[in-house]
Write a protein that holds these residues in place. Structure first.
Motif, short mmCIF file in Angstrom:
data_model
loop_
_atom_site.label_atom_id
_atom_site.label_comp_id
_atom_site.label_asym_id
_atom_site.label_seq_id
_atom_site.Cartn_x
_atom_site.Cartn_y
_atom_site.Cartn_z
N SER A 86 -2.27 12.10 -10.08
CA SER A 86 -0.94 11.53 -9.66
C SER A 86 -0.61 11.72 -8.27
N VAL A 87 -0.54 10.93 -7.60
CA VAL A 87 -0.06 10.90 -6.14
C VAL A 87 1.49 10.42 -5.90
N PRO A 88 2.32 11.20 -5.96
CA PRO A 88 3.89 10.74 -5.80
C PRO A 88 4.07 10.02 -4.63
N ASP A 89 3.33 10.15 -3.62
CA ASP A 89 3.51 9.49 -2.14
C ASP A 89 2.37 9.83 -1.29
N HIS B 25 5.70 0.55 -5.81
CA HIS B 25 6.31 0.55 -4.43
C HIS B 25 6.93 1.56 -3.60
N GLN B 26 7.54 2.26 -4.65
CA GLN B 26 8.35 3.33 -4.10
C GLN B 26 7.77 4.64 -4.52
N PRO B 27 7.86 5.69 -3.89
CA PRO B 27 7.40 6.93 -4.16
C PRO B 27 8.19 7.77 -5.50
N PHE C 20 2.16 -0.32 -1.57
CA PHE C 20 2.27 0.80 -2.81
C PHE C 20 2.39 2.11 -2.03
N ARG C 21 3.59 2.89 -2.90
CA ARG C 21 3.58 4.26 -1.99
C ARG C 21 3.29 5.38 -2.72
#
Length: 260
Positions: free
Chosen positions: A102-105, A150-152, A127-128
Motif C-alpha cells: 500500500s502506498v498512501p501517497d 486520484h487522491q492520497p 493517481f496519487r
C-alpha cells in the motif's frame, strides 16, 4: 468517495453488491470459462466496491515477465507500463513478495525512485495512491491487482481484505487443482489470456477509429456487446479484427471523419 477510516460505515447495499460480485465471479469458474472475461469483471467490481478510481491486473507470462491483461482505463495501463519500464513499483513488489503493498501517497515515498520519478514526469498519470494485491495461491504469485486513486490516502483494512479475497477468487479460477499439477497447462492458460489481451487492444483500436471514440469508450462498447450477447470478450474482439463483426453493430455509430 473512498473511506479513509475503517470505522466509517459502508455504503448502503454494499453487502448485497459484494455478494453479487462473488456469485458472478464464481459463475465464471466452469470447465470452459474465459479467463480474460473473469479478470475484466474483477477490475470492474474492484472499482465499484472499493471506490477506486481505476484498477488493473498484470499476469506473469511463461518467462516471469508481467503484462497488463485487464484494466478499467488507459491511465491505469500507463501506470503499469511506467512500473514495468522502471523495473520497480508497488505492483512488481506485490508480485515478487507475494504480499500486499500500500502506498498512501506516491509523492512522499522514496521506495521506488525510478518509478516515482517517471510517474511525476508524466502528466498523463493522475493517481496519487496505489494499493497492490498479489494474485497468489499457496504462496505462489502469478500476477498482481492494482487499485488506483486520484487522491492520497489509505484504504481501510476491511477494504484491503475484500480486494485480496476478490483477487484470490480470480487466482483460483486461473490455477485450478488440475492446472497446478501440470506446469505446461499453467503456462498455456496464462499465455492464452495474454494473447487474448493483444486481440482486445487491436479491436479497441478498430472501434475507436471507426466510430470516433477514445480507447476507454471503445472498450466499454466492446465489453457491453460481449456481455449483452453472452459471448466471450476475446471471441468478439477476434471477430472484429477479422471483419466478421461490423464495428457499427458494436458501437451503434457509423464511420466518422473526425473525433467528436
Amino acid at each position: 468517495m473512498r473511506h479513509d477510516s475503517p470505522s466509517q460505515d459502508p455504503r448502503p447495499g454494499r453487502e448485497r453488491e459484494v455478494g453479487r460480485a462473488f456469485v458472478e465471479l464464481a459463475d465464471t469458474l466452469v470447465d470452459d470459462y474465459d479467463a480474460l472475461d473473469l479478470l475484466d469483471r474483477l477490475v470492474t467490481h474492484c472499482v465499484s466496491l472499493l471506490a477506486a478510481d481505476a484498477a488493473a491486473i498484470l499476469l506473469a507470462d511463461p518467462r516471469g515477465e508481467l503484462r497488463t491483461v485487464a484494466s478499467t482505463s488507459e491511465d491505469a495501463e500507463l501506470m503499469d507500463l511506467l512500473q514495468l519500464h522502471a523495473g520497480e513499483g508497488p505492483c512488481l513488489q506485490a508480485y515478487r513478495d507475494a504480499a500486499p503493498i500500500s502506498v498512501p501517497d506516491l509523492t512522499t515515498t522514496d521506495r521506488w525512485p525510478a518509478f516515482t520519478a517517471a510517474a511525476d514526469a508524466t502528466t498523463a498519470t493522475v493517481f496519487r495512491s496505489v494499493h497492490s494485491l498479489p494474485l497468489r495461491l499457496r504462496g505462489e504469485a502469478i500476477g498482481a491487482l492494482n487499485l488506483l486513486h486520484h487522491q492520497p490516502g489509505s484504504l481501510p483494512p476491511d477494504d484491503l481484505a475484500l480486494a485480496q479475497a476478490l483477487a484470490d477468487v480470480a487466482t483460483i479460477g486461473i490455477l485450478s487443482e488440475r492446472v497446478i499439477r501440470n506446469s505446461g497447462i499453467v503456462a498455456e492458460q496464462l499465455q492464452t489470456a495474454l494473447n487474448s489481451r493483444v486481440v482486445v487492444e487491436q479491436a479497441k483500436g478498430i472501434l475507436a477509429e471507426h466510430s470516433a471514440l477514445d480507447m476507454d469508450q471503445a472498450f466499454e462498447r466492446l465489453r457491453a456487446y460481449s456481455r449483452s450477447n453472452n459471448l466471450r470478450l476475446a471471441d468478439v474482439a477476434r471477430d472484429i479484427t477479422t471483419g466478421r463483426i461490423d464495428p457499427t453493430s458494436v458501437t451503434g455509430r457509423h464511420r466518422s471523419s473526425g473525433r467528436g
